[in-house]
Design a protein around this motif. Structure first.
Motif, PDB file in Angstrom:
ATOM      1  N   MET A 133       0.809  -1.208   0.000  1.00  0.00           N
ATOM      2  CA  MET A 133       0.000   0.000   0.000  1.00  0.00           C
ATOM      3  C   MET A 133       0.845   1.263   0.000  1.00  0.00           C
ATOM      4  N   TRP A 134       2.059   1.173   0.493  1.00  0.00           N
ATOM      5  CA  TRP A 134       2.921   2.366   0.492  1.00  0.00           C
ATOM      6  C   TRP A 134       3.642   2.584  -0.843  1.00  0.00           C
ATOM      7  N   ASP A 135       3.349   1.748  -1.835  1.00  0.00           N
ATOM      8  CA  ASP A 135       3.917   1.914  -3.166  1.00  0.00           C
ATOM      9  C   ASP A 135       2.807   2.033  -4.207  1.00  0.00           C
ATOM     10  N   PRO A 136       1.973   3.068  -4.111  1.00  0.00           N
ATOM     11  CA  PRO A 136       0.944   3.253  -5.149  1.00  0.00           C
ATOM     12  C   PRO A 136       1.584   3.567  -6.487  1.00  0.00           C
ATOM     13  N   THR A 137       0.976   3.057  -7.553  1.00  0.00           N
ATOM     14  CA  THR A 137       1.524   3.274  -8.899  1.00  0.00           C
ATOM     15  C   THR A 137       0.777   4.356  -9.669  1.00  0.00           C
ATOM     16  N   GLY A 138      -0.309   4.893  -9.091  1.00  0.00           N
ATOM     17  CA  GLY A 138      -0.978   6.037  -9.693  1.00  0.00           C
ATOM     18  C   GLY A 138      -2.219   5.670 -10.478  1.00  0.00           C
ATOM     19  N   ALA A 139      -3.262   6.466 -10.308  1.00  0.00           N
ATOM     20  CA  ALA A 139      -4.484   6.250 -11.080  1.00  0.00           C
ATOM     21  C   ALA A 139      -4.326   6.730 -12.515  1.00  0.00           C
ATOM     22  N   LEU A 140      -3.550   7.816 -12.712  1.00  0.00           N
ATOM     23  CA  LEU A 140      -3.268   8.322 -14.039  1.00  0.00           C
ATOM     24  C   LEU A 140      -1.927   7.766 -14.507  1.00  0.00           C
ATOM     25  N   GLN A 141      -1.944   6.990 -15.596  1.00  0.00           N
ATOM     26  CA  GLN A 141      -0.703   6.407 -16.107  1.00  0.00           C
ATOM     27  C   GLN A 141      -0.618   6.630 -17.611  1.00  0.00           C
ATOM     28  N   SER A 142       0.512   7.145 -18.058  1.00  0.00           N
ATOM     29  CA  SER A 142       0.744   7.267 -19.496  1.00  0.00           C
ATOM     30  C   SER A 142       0.823   5.877 -20.111  1.00  0.00           C
ATOM     31  N   ALA A 143       0.154   5.708 -21.253  1.00  0.00           N
ATOM     32  CA  ALA A 143       0.175   4.417 -21.942  1.00  0.00           C
ATOM     33  C   ALA A 143       1.484   4.174 -22.681  1.00  0.00           C
ATOM     34  N   ILE A 144       2.354   5.191 -22.743  1.00  0.00           N
ATOM     35  CA  ILE A 144       3.617   5.059 -23.469  1.00  0.00           C
ATOM     36  C   ILE A 144       4.734   4.740 -22.481  1.00  0.00           C
ATOM     37  N   PRO A 145       5.286   3.520 -22.526  1.00  0.00           N
ATOM     38  CA  PRO A 145       6.375   3.172 -21.608  1.00  0.00           C
ATOM     39  C   PRO A 145       7.644   3.923 -21.973  1.00  0.00           C
ATOM     40  N   CYS A 146       8.496   4.167 -20.986  1.00  0.00           N
ATOM     41  CA  CYS A 146       9.695   4.973 -21.241  1.00  0.00           C
ATOM     42  C   CYS A 146      10.925   4.442 -20.526  1.00  0.00           C
ATOM     43  N   CYS A 147      10.854   3.238 -19.955  1.00  0.00           N
ATOM     44  CA  CYS A 147      11.996   2.776 -19.180  1.00  0.00           C
ATOM     45  C   CYS A 147      11.973   1.252 -19.065  1.00  0.00           C
ATOM     46  N   GLY A 148      13.115   0.699 -18.672  1.00  0.00           N
ATOM     47  CA  GLY A 148      13.223  -0.741 -18.565  1.00  0.00           C
ATOM     48  C   GLY A 148      14.287  -1.165 -17.570  1.00  0.00           C
ATOM     49  N   ILE A 149      14.273  -2.451 -17.276  1.00  0.00           N
ATOM     50  CA  ILE A 149      15.216  -3.067 -16.354  1.00  0.00           C
ATOM     51  C   ILE A 149      16.099  -4.010 -17.163  1.00  0.00           C
ATOM     52  N   ASP A 150      17.403  -3.787 -17.115  1.00  0.00           N
ATOM     53  CA  ASP A 150      18.320  -4.519 -17.982  1.00  0.00           C
ATOM     54  C   ASP A 150      19.099  -5.567 -17.181  1.00  0.00           C
ATOM     55  N   ASN A 151      18.706  -6.834 -17.368  1.00  0.00           N
ATOM     56  CA  ASN A 151      19.473  -7.929 -16.774  1.00  0.00           C
ATOM     57  C   ASN A 151      19.883  -8.914 -17.868  1.00  0.00           C
ATOM     58  N   TRP A 152      20.103  -8.394 -19.083  1.00  0.00           N
ATOM     59  CA  TRP A 152      20.402  -9.268 -20.220  1.00  0.00           C
ATOM     60  C   TRP A 152      21.706 -10.031 -20.021  1.00  0.00           C
ATOM     61  N   ALA A 153      22.748  -9.332 -19.579  1.00  0.00           N
ATOM     62  CA  ALA A 153      24.061  -9.973 -19.470  1.00  0.00           C
ATOM     63  C   ALA A 153      24.064 -11.067 -18.412  1.00  0.00           C
ATOM     64  N   ALA A 154      23.410 -10.826 -17.292  1.00  0.00           N
ATOM     65  CA  ALA A 154      23.452 -11.785 -16.183  1.00  0.00           C
ATOM     66  C   ALA A 154      22.335 -12.816 -16.250  1.00  0.00           C
ATOM     67  N   GLY A 155      21.139 -12.408 -16.725  1.00  0.00           N
ATOM     68  CA  GLY A 155      19.997 -13.314 -16.659  1.00  0.00           C
ATOM     69  C   GLY A 155      19.245 -13.521 -17.947  1.00  0.00           C
ATOM     70  N   GLY A 156      19.664 -12.840 -19.037  1.00  0.00           N
ATOM     71  CA  GLY A 156      19.006 -13.036 -20.318  1.00  0.00           C
ATOM     72  C   GLY A 156      17.653 -12.378 -20.431  1.00  0.00           C
ATOM     73  N   ALA A 157      17.424 -11.266 -19.690  1.00  0.00           N
ATOM     74  CA  ALA A 157      16.117 -10.618 -19.727  1.00  0.00           C
ATOM     75  C   ALA A 157      16.255  -9.101 -19.723  1.00  0.00           C
ATOM     76  N   PHE A 158      15.434  -8.444 -20.536  1.00  0.00           N
ATOM     77  CA  PHE A 158      15.248  -7.003 -20.512  1.00  0.00           C
ATOM     78  C   PHE A 158      13.761  -6.775 -20.292  1.00  0.00           C
ATOM     79  N   ALA A 159      13.379  -6.078 -19.225  1.00  0.00           N
ATOM     80  CA  ALA A 159      11.972  -5.939 -18.855  1.00  0.00           C
ATOM     81  C   ALA A 159      11.510  -4.505 -19.040  1.00  0.00           C
ATOM     82  N   GLU A 160      10.547  -4.325 -19.897  1.00  0.00           N
ATOM     83  CA  GLU A 160       9.894  -3.030 -20.076  1.00  0.00           C
ATOM     84  C   GLU A 160       8.957  -2.792 -18.895  1.00  0.00           C
ATOM     85  N   VAL A 161       9.107  -1.652 -18.226  1.00  0.00           N
ATOM     86  CA  VAL A 161       8.182  -1.277 -17.154  1.00  0.00           C
ATOM     87  C   VAL A 161       6.938  -0.715 -17.830  1.00  0.00           C
TER      88      VAL A 161
END
Length: 547
Positions: A376-404
């Motif tokens: 509950m202390w990490d609300p993500t917001g009622a208003l959210q842009s539908a256009i993603p703009c960032c990601g989590i890069d673990n390709w080298a270590a784990g083979g995954a790139f995750a779009e937030v």
């Protein structure tokens, strides 16, 4: 909402209207029956489509990234081009005054020849929420094969109409695995920059990102990634960031902030209609025939290629069949469309000398989706842009790139949602099924397990660090992973295997492949910049040597 909206049996205690409003999301989770199309005033007359018996110097099958690059560069070189597009033009407003329907209320414009929506995220709180719609040549195709559903854009502009616009250039160190026969120095020195410029790629203002309400969900994603030691990166996009700032300020019509993405974006996004295709049309040498489907390509008796084309009505019926002759044909119908067409043409004898690599090397770019339930202390917001703009890069270590990714339901969900691209090794093959008269794909549902395992290298760690759990209500009844689909089909006519190193189908001079089917199954990131850059490379060579 219209009077013919079907009833939705939502959870007990939640009103029908409240349930719909609360669960409508980026992925079309509140699919409502829409009004059937009607005539409306103010529509400009469409240019005449290609005529039966016409002869053209260059025919481009498809209007997505590769086809748009080819058309522009050929036209600039003085070649007249006709583009054939199976989908609609998407240049005329509907009865509501908008070209594209809203993602929260999909109507007849939403899906390609389906009578029921098939949203990628099609459950909420464990309830199935796909609904009936009128059959129409809508913008999003959910094409079903034995082990996977492939989402593709249908219309002038192809996939650029329906994607999130994430314009990512792969890391240089990963490129050798993406296109091993291509000179990386040329790609990173010439063709990636050319593609990014042509597409209008830009990056969000970090200061605005840190302050705007519509990216609170992404800031929560950043915090969780960094607390678990993962690199967090801003991802370029083709959205007009100045327009989005005005959306947030309330000075222009909302588009990204109104959840528009999966069924088209009415403002702000620089799709191919606004970039490569606009430039191509401006040359005066490019014509486009929407609602036309190529069914055969074969050598013509007098030289060139005889191309059989079906003209479609908006319910998918064939209204005319035409045969035209083209001196050169560029296959740009997308990974699935080009692969299916070439496999059929080889098997049925129209182009029997295509090599045996045609149809092979198809992959899903390792796509897999999941959601996490935050505290509950990490609300993500009622208003959210539908256009993603960032990601989590673990390709080298784990083979995954995750779009937030966003979940713009219009209510606070306390949920984080992700689309992961993973280094999945599995490759499938398209083959002709003579009994059904169709092309099959031998992808197996179990082949998604490596993608899940790679995505878990990120999200298991974040959940352990944050004391959170996976959402289990978004893809079925107690189902964590969206492992049934891909947004990023790649391969099927692999470069330097099915074609030469520039996309030529060498057994048939004048036939070329110039789309995502050239890329063997994975790009390590969202693929359309690589598709565009490769097309820029290939068409430059073809113009210099073949014309």
């Amino acid at each position: 909402m219209s009077d013919n909206t079907p009833d939705i049996n939502g959870p007990k205690g939640i009103s029908r209207r409240g349930f719909i409003a609360g669960t409508g999301s980026i992925l079309g989770v509140a699919a409502l029956a829409g009004r059937a199309p009607a005539a409306w005033a103010g529509a400009a007359p469409a240019p005449a489509p290609i005529a039966d018996g016409a002869r053209v110097p260059a025919l481009v099958i498809g209007t997505g990234y590769g086809g748009s690059v080819a058309a522009l560069r050929l036209a600039q070189a003085g070649v007249d081009v006709h583009m054939i597009e199976m989908g609609m033009a998407w240049d005329t407003p509907g009865p509501d005054g908008k070209i594209f329907c809203n993602t929260r209320e999909p109507d007849y414009r939403s899906y390609w020849l389906r009578t029921r929506t098939k949203a990628p995220l099609n459950y909420f709180l464990g309830f199935p929420i796909d609904r009936n719609i009128p059959r129409h040549t809508g913008i999003l195709d959910a094409e079903e094969f034995g082990g996977i559903t492939v989402y593709q854009g249908r219309g002038v502009g192809g996939g650029s109409l329906v994607n999130g616009g994430m314009a990512v250039t792969p890391k240089r160190e990963n490129f050798g695995a993406v296109l091993p026969s291509v000179n990386a120095d040329e790609m990173y020195g010439v063709y990636y920059p050319r593609a990014n410029a042509g597409l209008g790629v830009g990056t969000i203002d970090p200061a605005w990102f840190d302050s705007t309400a519509c990216y609170q969900y992404a800031r929560v994603g950043r915090k969780h990634a960094q607390r678990s030691g993962f690199p967090f990166v801003f991802v370029p996009d083709v959205y007009d960031w100045d327009y989005m700032k005005q959306e947030a300020a309330g000075t222009v019509t909302r588009s990204a902030l109104a959840g528009e993405i999966l069924y088209g974006n009415n403002h702000g996004k620089k799709s191919l209609q606004q970039t490569y295709l606009a430039q191509a049309r401006a040359t005066g040498r490019v014509a486009i025939s929407p609602l036309h489907k190529v069914t055969s390509v074969a050598p013509a008796a007098g030289g060139g290629y005889a191309v059989v084309i079906e003209q479609l009505g908006t319910t998918g019926d064939v209204t005319a069949t035409k045969t035209v002759t083209a001196d050169r044909v560029f296959f740009a119908a997308g990974s699935v469309g080009t692969s299916k067409l070439l496999v059929m043409l080889k098997a049925t004898g129209a182009l029997p000398n295509l090599n045996d690599e045609v149809g092979r090397g198809w992959g899903d770019n390792g796509n897999v989706m999941c959601g996490r339930a935050n505290h509950m202390w990490d609300p993500t917001g009622a208003l959210q842009s539908a256009i993603p703009c960032c990601g989590i890069d673990n390709w080298a270590a784990g083979g995954a790139f995750a779009e937030v990714a966003p979940l713009p339901t219009g209510i606070e969900t306390y949920a984080s949602f992700y689309l992961s691209i993973t280094n999945n090794p599995h490759r499938a093959r398209f083959s002709w099924n003579a009994a059904t008269g169709k092309v099959d794909l031998d992808w197996q549902a179990s082949w998604k397990q490596p993608s899940i395992d790679m995505a878990k290298t990120i999200f298991d760690k974040i959940n352990a660090k944050e004391g959170t759990i996976y959402r289990t209500d978004l893809f079925g009844v107690y189902k964590i992973w969206g492992d049934h689909l891909t947004y990023h089909p790649l391969g099927g006519a692999v470069l330097n295997k099915a074609t030469d190193n520039y996309g030529r189908l060498t057994a048939y001079p004048g036939l070329y492949v110039i789309d995502g089917s050239l890329i063997p199954g994975n790009t390590s990131v969202n693929p359309f910049v690589t598709i565009t850059a490769l097309a820029e490379r290939n068409i430059e060579k073809i113009i210099a040597t073949d014309l």
